[in-house]
Design a protein around this motif. Structure first.
Motif, PDB file in Angstrom:
ATOM      1  N   ILE A 279      43.613  27.794  35.962  1.00 46.89           N
ATOM      2  CA  ILE A 279      43.919  28.861  36.909  1.00 46.89           C
ATOM      3  C   ILE A 279      43.821  30.204  36.221  1.00 46.89           C
ATOM      4  CG2 ILE A 279      45.728  29.894  38.363  1.00 46.89           C
ATOM      5  CD1 ILE A 279      46.829  26.908  38.502  1.00 46.89           C
ATOM      6  N   LYS A 280      43.186  31.143  36.894  1.00 46.63           N
ATOM      7  CA  LYS A 280      43.163  32.497  36.370  1.00 46.63           C
ATOM      8  C   LYS A 280      43.455  33.451  37.514  1.00 46.63           C
ATOM      9  CE  LYS A 280      40.606  35.637  33.419  1.00 46.63           C
ATOM     10  NZ  LYS A 280      41.892  36.043  32.807  1.00 46.63           N
ATOM     11  N   MET A 281      44.495  34.244  37.346  1.00 47.24           N
ATOM     12  CA  MET A 281      44.816  35.256  38.347  1.00 47.24           C
ATOM     13  C   MET A 281      44.597  36.619  37.709  1.00 47.24           C
ATOM     14  SD  MET A 281      48.340  33.643  39.926  1.00 47.24           S
ATOM     15  CE  MET A 281      48.343  34.415  41.522  1.00 47.24           C
TER      16      MET A 281
ATOM     17  N   VAL B 154      53.186  32.991  44.259  1.00 47.55           N
ATOM     18  CA  VAL B 154      52.118  32.601  43.335  1.00 47.55           C
ATOM     19  C   VAL B 154      51.590  31.219  43.725  1.00 47.55           C
ATOM     20  CG1 VAL B 154      51.580  32.018  40.951  1.00 47.55           C
ATOM     21  CG2 VAL B 154      53.025  33.993  41.458  1.00 47.55           C
ATOM     22  N   PHE B 155      52.528  30.264  43.908  1.00 44.72           N
ATOM     23  CA  PHE B 155      52.109  28.911  44.299  1.00 44.72           C
ATOM     24  C   PHE B 155      51.404  28.926  45.645  1.00 44.72           C
ATOM     25  CE2 PHE B 155      55.758  26.698  41.792  1.00 44.72           C
ATOM     26  CZ  PHE B 155      55.072  26.957  40.619  1.00 44.72           C
ATOM     27  N   ARG B 156      52.042  29.603  46.586  1.00 48.02           N
ATOM     28  CA  ARG B 156      51.517  29.572  47.958  1.00 48.02           C
ATOM     29  C   ARG B 156      50.125  30.197  48.051  1.00 48.02           C
ATOM     30  NH1 ARG B 156      55.240  28.771  52.305  1.00 48.02           N
ATOM     31  NH2 ARG B 156      54.024  30.274  53.499  1.00 48.02           N
ATOM     32  N   SER B 157      49.892  31.220  47.241  1.00 44.99           N
ATOM     33  CA  SER B 157      48.578  31.851  47.342  1.00 44.99           C
ATOM     34  C   SER B 157      47.499  30.979  46.700  1.00 44.99           C
ATOM     35  CB  SER B 157      48.603  33.253  46.721  1.00 44.99           C
ATOM     36  OG  SER B 157      49.012  33.174  45.384  1.00 44.99           O
ATOM     37  N   ILE B 158      47.835  30.305  45.608  1.00 45.05           N
ATOM     38  CA  ILE B 158      46.830  29.437  44.992  1.00 45.05           C
ATOM     39  C   ILE B 158      46.494  28.255  45.912  1.00 45.05           C
ATOM     40  CG2 ILE B 158      46.299  27.937  43.010  1.00 45.05           C
ATOM     41  CD1 ILE B 158      48.186  29.722  41.343  1.00 45.05           C
ATOM     42  N   LEU B 159      47.497  27.789  46.649  1.00 48.55           N
ATOM     43  CA  LEU B 159      47.271  26.654  47.552  1.00 48.55           C
ATOM     44  C   LEU B 159      46.632  27.086  48.881  1.00 48.55           C
ATOM     45  CD1 LEU B 159      50.642  24.810  46.900  1.00 48.55           C
ATOM     46  CD2 LEU B 159      48.386  23.926  46.354  1.00 48.55           C
ATOM     47  N   GLY B 160      46.404  28.402  49.015  1.00 51.06           N
ATOM     48  CA  GLY B 160      45.761  28.886  50.227  1.00 51.06           C
ATOM     49  C   GLY B 160      46.688  28.969  51.425  1.00 51.06           C
ATOM     50  N   PHE B 161      47.986  29.015  51.174  1.00 50.12           N
ATOM     51  CA  PHE B 161      48.936  29.127  52.277  1.00 50.12           C
ATOM     52  C   PHE B 161      49.214  30.585  52.634  1.00 50.12           C
ATOM     53  CE2 PHE B 161      50.929  24.903  50.719  1.00 50.12           C
ATOM     54  CZ  PHE B 161      49.903  24.206  51.315  1.00 50.12           C
ATOM     55  N   GLN B 162      48.845  31.469  51.719  1.00 54.25           N
ATOM     56  CA  GLN B 162      49.137  32.881  51.924  1.00 54.25           C
ATOM     57  C   GLN B 162      48.003  33.711  51.337  1.00 54.25           C
ATOM     58  OE1 GLN B 162      52.979  33.836  50.183  1.00 54.25           O
ATOM     59  NE2 GLN B 162      53.841  33.623  52.220  1.00 54.25           N
ATOM     60  N   PRO B 163      47.305  34.477  52.159  1.00 53.48           N
ATOM     61  CA  PRO B 163      46.223  35.288  51.607  1.00 53.48           C
ATOM     62  C   PRO B 163      46.793  36.431  50.756  1.00 53.48           C
ATOM     63  CG  PRO B 163      46.479  35.703  53.974  1.00 53.48           C
ATOM     64  CD  PRO B 163      47.463  34.646  53.608  1.00 53.48           C
TER      65      PRO B 163
ATOM     66  N   SER C 271      45.116  41.842  47.258  1.00 52.00           N
ATOM     67  CA  SER C 271      43.984  42.243  46.417  1.00 52.00           C
ATOM     68  C   SER C 271      44.040  41.473  45.105  1.00 52.00           C
ATOM     69  CB  SER C 271      44.024  43.748  46.153  1.00 52.00           C
ATOM     70  OG  SER C 271      45.168  44.057  45.390  1.00 52.00           O
ATOM     71  N   GLY C 272      42.958  41.565  44.341  1.00 51.31           N
ATOM     72  CA  GLY C 272      42.882  40.823  43.092  1.00 51.31           C
ATOM     73  C   GLY C 272      42.071  39.556  43.285  1.00 51.31           C
ATOM     74  N   THR C 273      41.959  38.768  42.206  1.00 50.93           N
ATOM     75  CA  THR C 273      41.188  37.533  42.320  1.00 50.93           C
ATOM     76  C   THR C 273      41.972  36.356  41.772  1.00 50.93           C
ATOM     77  OG1 THR C 273      40.165  38.011  40.196  1.00 50.93           O
ATOM     78  CG2 THR C 273      38.868  38.544  42.159  1.00 50.93           C
ATOM     79  N   ILE C 274      41.723  35.201  42.372  1.00 49.62           N
ATOM     80  CA  ILE C 274      42.282  33.955  41.868  1.00 49.62           C
ATOM     81  C   ILE C 274      41.118  33.006  41.625  1.00 49.62           C
ATOM     82  CG2 ILE C 274      43.735  31.953  42.392  1.00 49.62           C
ATOM     83  CD1 ILE C 274      45.401  33.717  44.203  1.00 49.62           C
ATOM     84  N   LEU C 275      41.043  32.480  40.404  1.00 47.71           N
ATOM     85  CA  LEU C 275      40.007  31.496  40.109  1.00 47.71           C
ATOM     86  C   LEU C 275      40.666  30.158  39.844  1.00 47.71           C
ATOM     87  CD1 LEU C 275      37.708  33.415  37.551  1.00 47.71           C
ATOM     88  CD2 LEU C 275      37.461  33.270  40.039  1.00 47.71           C
ATOM     89  N   PHE C 276      40.063  29.103  40.376  1.00 46.41           N
ATOM     90  CA  PHE C 276      40.527  27.750  40.080  1.00 46.41           C
ATOM     91  C   PHE C 276      39.368  27.021  39.427  1.00 46.41           C
ATOM     92  CE2 PHE C 276      41.443  23.298  40.950  1.00 46.41           C
ATOM     93  CZ  PHE C 276      42.801  23.215  40.672  1.00 46.41           C
ATOM     94  N   LYS C 277      39.560  26.641  38.173  1.00 46.47           N
ATOM     95  CA  LYS C 277      38.488  26.046  37.363  1.00 46.47           C
ATOM     96  C   LYS C 277      37.222  26.890  37.455  1.00 46.47           C
ATOM     97  CE  LYS C 277      40.316  21.405  37.383  1.00 46.47           C
ATOM     98  NZ  LYS C 277      40.227  20.017  37.829  1.00 46.47           N
ATOM     99  N   GLY C 278      37.399  28.180  37.372  1.00 41.71           N
ATOM    100  CA  GLY C 278      36.267  29.091  37.316  1.00 41.71           C
ATOM    101  C   GLY C 278      35.683  29.483  38.656  1.00 41.71           C
ATOM    102  N   GLU C 279      36.180  28.890  39.735  1.00 38.80           N
ATOM    103  CA  GLU C 279      35.605  29.177  41.045  1.00 38.80           C
ATOM    104  C   GLU C 279      36.581  30.025  41.867  1.00 38.80           C
ATOM    105  OE1 GLU C 279      33.853  26.717  44.852  1.00 38.80           O
ATOM    106  OE2 GLU C 279      34.361  25.595  43.045  1.00 38.80           O
ATOM    107  N   GLY C 280      36.036  31.035  42.537  1.00 38.20           N
ATOM    108  CA  GLY C 280      36.888  31.918  43.336  1.00 38.20           C
ATOM    109  C   GLY C 280      37.468  31.201  44.542  1.00 38.20           C
ATOM    110  N   LEU C 281      38.713  31.550  44.845  1.00 38.99           N
ATOM    111  CA  LEU C 281      39.410  30.899  45.956  1.00 38.99           C
ATOM    112  C   LEU C 281      38.684  31.168  47.281  1.00 38.99           C
ATOM    113  CD1 LEU C 281      42.124  29.437  45.530  1.00 38.99           C
ATOM    114  CD2 LEU C 281      43.220  31.334  46.707  1.00 38.99           C
TER     115      LEU C 281
END
Lengths: 265, 218
Positions: free
Chosen positions: B10-12, B51-60, B63-73
C-alpha cells in the motif's frame, strides 16, 4: 336475481362522516394524517367518479387496444406511486419499474384469462381491467413495503453490508440477505391473507360478486383464483423491483447511491 | 522515479479527506510493505478508520493517491482489494441471527466458499477461550468481547494475509489482548495494520504512526 341496494346521497354522507374518527385520532396523536386523509378521500372520490364514467364507456366499446391502454395507464400510475411512497426519486427507477410491472402483470393476466377463466377474448374489458386492477393494486402495496424496507435496511446496517463486501462478497452476494428479508416482509401479509381468507375477512371481490347477485360458490371460485394470481404476481413484482434496485441503486464501488433517495425536507 | 518493488502493498501519497467542509485527513502519506506490522494511534476523530475505509473503496478520498500493489485505486481494483484484505471493524457489526448460520453465509461467497475450515475454527475458539456454545446463540446477544473474538477468528479463517484491524481488542482482558496480538504478529508473512489504544500492540519492529503528531506537525 337479487337487487343490490344503491347507496343514497344521504347514506354516502353518513359514510364520509365516519372519517371524523380517524381525523380526530390523528389530530390528538399528532399523526399528521388530517390533511392526507382529506386529500386521499377527495382523490378517491374524483378518481372513482371518473373511472365510473370511463369504465361504462370502455365496457360498452370493449376494444382490446383501449383495454390494454387502460391497464398501461394503471401500471404507470402504480410505478409512480411505488417510487413516491418509497421516498425514492421518481426519475431513478420509473422506466425499469414500468417495464417490470407491465411484463409480469400482463403475463399473469393473459395466463389467467386464457387458461383459468377460459375467455374467448383475453382482453375482454369486464375481466381484463378489474382483475388487472386487483393484481396491480396488491403488488403495488407489497412493492412499496419491499423497496422501503430494502433502502432502510441497507442504510441502517451499512457497516454490516460493507463488512460483507470486505469479506470478498460480490455486490449481489452481499445484498441477497437484504433481498430475502424485504421480500419476506412484503409477502407476509399476502400469505396471511390467503391463510385467513373467509374466516377473518371476506375479500372485497367476493363481497362484490355476492352483493351483485352471483352465487357464493362462483364468488369463491373466483376468489381462490384471484388470490393465487395476486400472490404470484406480487412475488414476481417484488423480486423484480428489488433486483432493479440492486442494479440501479449502487455505484461501481458497491456503495448505495444516496442520490436516488428523495431529499428529506 | 524508480520502479516500485513488488513487496510494497500500500502506498498513500498526500491523501486528504474532507467531510462536510471539515478536514479529516490532511496530506497523509504512508507506505506499507509485505510483512509489515503497523500500529496507528491517535485520538478519535483523527481519521484513522478513514484510512481503512478509503483503501477498501468505502469512502472516496478528496485528493491524493492510493496505490495497491502499484496500481491506482479504481472501481475494479477495490473488489480485488476486498478479496485480499481481512477487515475487522470497530463496531463488530458483522451480522445477525444464529452465529453458525451467520458464519456459513460468510463462507458461501464465490471467493470464500473453499476457505472454511471447521477444525481451525474450533481450535481458535479454544485458543481464545470462546465456548463452542455461542455458535448456536444469536449474534445480537453476545457480549462485546465475544463479538470481537468471533470477528477476529473469522478474519483469520478467510486465509487472507493482509489485515486491517480497527480497535479489535478494546473489549478483551489483558491476557486475551496479548494472545490476539501474538497471533497477528507471529506470522512474518502477514501484513498487519492495526488501530488501537492498547499498549499490547506496541512491540519491537512495529512501526507506529501517531496521527495526532502527523496532523499537528504541519
Amino acid at each position: 336475481m337479487m337487487q343490490t341496494y344503491a347507496i343514497s346521497p344521504l347514506g354516502m354522507f353518513f359514510c364520509l362522516l365516519l372519517l371524523l374518527i380517524p381525523m380526530s385520532l390523528s389530530y390528538y396523536l399528532k399523526l399528521r394524517f388530517v390533511r392526507s386523509t382529506i386529500v386521499s378521500t377527495l382523490r378517491m372520490l374524483i378518481q372513482l367518479g371518473l373511472v365510473g364514467i370511463f369504465l361504462t364507456v370502455v365496457f360498452e366499446i370493449n376494444n382490446s387496444f383501449l383495454n390494454i391502454l387502460w391497464v398501461m395507464i394503471m401500471v404507470i400510475v402504480a410505478s409512480h406511486s411505488v417510487l413516491k411512497n418509497a421516498e425514492l426519486k421518481i426519475s431513478s427507477l420509473i422506466l425499469p419499474l414500468i417495464i417490470s410491472f407491465t411484463t409480469t402483470n400482463i403475463l399473469i393476466l393473459l395466463y389467467f384469462n386464457s387458461f383459468v377463466i377460459g375467455l374467448g377474448n383475453v382482453f375482454e374489458a369486464r375481466y381484463f381491467i378489474p382483475i388487472g386492477g386487483m393484481v396491480l393494486g396488491n403488488s403495488l402495496r407489497a412493492n412499496i413495503v419491499a423497496i422501503n424496507d430494502f433502502c432502510n435496511e441497507i442504510q441502517r446496517n451499512e457497516n454490516r453490508y460493507l463488512y460483507h463486501l470486505s469479506l470478498g462478497a460480490e455486490k449481489n452476494e452481499a445484498l441477497i440477505p437484504y433481498l430475502r428479508k424485504s421480500v419476506r416482509n412484503a409477502l407476509k401479509p399476502t400469505l396471511a391473507n390467503i391463510a385467513t381468507i373467509g374466516i377473518v375477512f371476506l375479500p372485497g371481490m367476493m363481497t362484490g360478486q355476492i352483493l351483485g347477485g352471483a352465487s357464493p360458490l362462483i364468488a369463491i371460485e373466483y376468489q381462490v383464483a384471484i388470490m393465487i394470481a395476486i400472490y404470484v404476481a406480487t412475488m414476481m413484482n417484488v423480486v423484480l423491483g428489488i433486483v432493479l434496485l440492486m442494479n440501479r441503486g449502487f455505484d461501481d464501488y458497491g456503495m448505495f447511491k444516496k442520490s436516488i433517495l428523495r431529499p428529506q425536507e | 522515479m524508480p520502479k516500485k518493488t513488488t513487496s510494497e502493498i500500500i502506498k498513500m501519497d498526500n491523501v486528504c479527506f474532507n467531510l462536510d467542509n471539515k478536514q479529516i485527513l490532511k496530506d497523509l502519506s504512508l507506505s506499507v510493505n509485505r510483512g509489515d506490522k503497523i500500529l496507528i494511534k491517535g485520538k478519535s476523530g483523527a481519521g484513522k478508520t478513514t484510512v481503512f475505509r478509503s483503501i477498501l473503496g468505502f469512502q472516496p478520498i478528496s485528493s491524493g493517491t492510493i496505490l495497491f500493489k502499484g496500481e491506482g485505486l479504481n472501481s475494479e481494483l477495490v473488489w480485488n482489494i476486498r478479496k485480499k484484505v481481512a477487515y475487522v471493524s470497530q463496531e463488530c457489526d458483522i451480522g445477525e441471527g444464529i452465529v453458525i448460520d451467520m458464519i456459513k453465509e460468510m463462507f458461501s461467497y464465490r471467493s470464500t466458499a473453499s476457505k472454511f475450515d471447521n477444525k481451525k475454527l474450533l481450535s481458535m475458539f479454544a485458543e481464545l477461550s470462546l465456548s463452542e456454545s455461542i455458535l448456536h446463540k444469536k449474534f445480537e446477544f453476545l457480549s462485546g468481547g465475544e463479538k470481537q473474538r468471533l470477528a477476529i477468528i473469522i478474519s483469520i479463517l478467510t486465509q487472507k494475509d493482509i489485515f486491517f484491524l480497527d480497535e479489535v481488542t478494546s473489549d478483551l482482558d489483558s491476557t486475551l489482548k496479548k494472545k490476539v496480538v501474538d497471533i497477528f504478529y507471529s506470522n512474518p508473512q502477514w501484513t498487519i495494520i492495526s488501530i488501537s489504544h492498547d499498549p499490547e500492540w506496541v512491540r519491537q519492529d512495529v512501526n507506529i504512526f501517531d496521527f495526532e503528531k502527523l496532523q499537528e506537525g504541519e
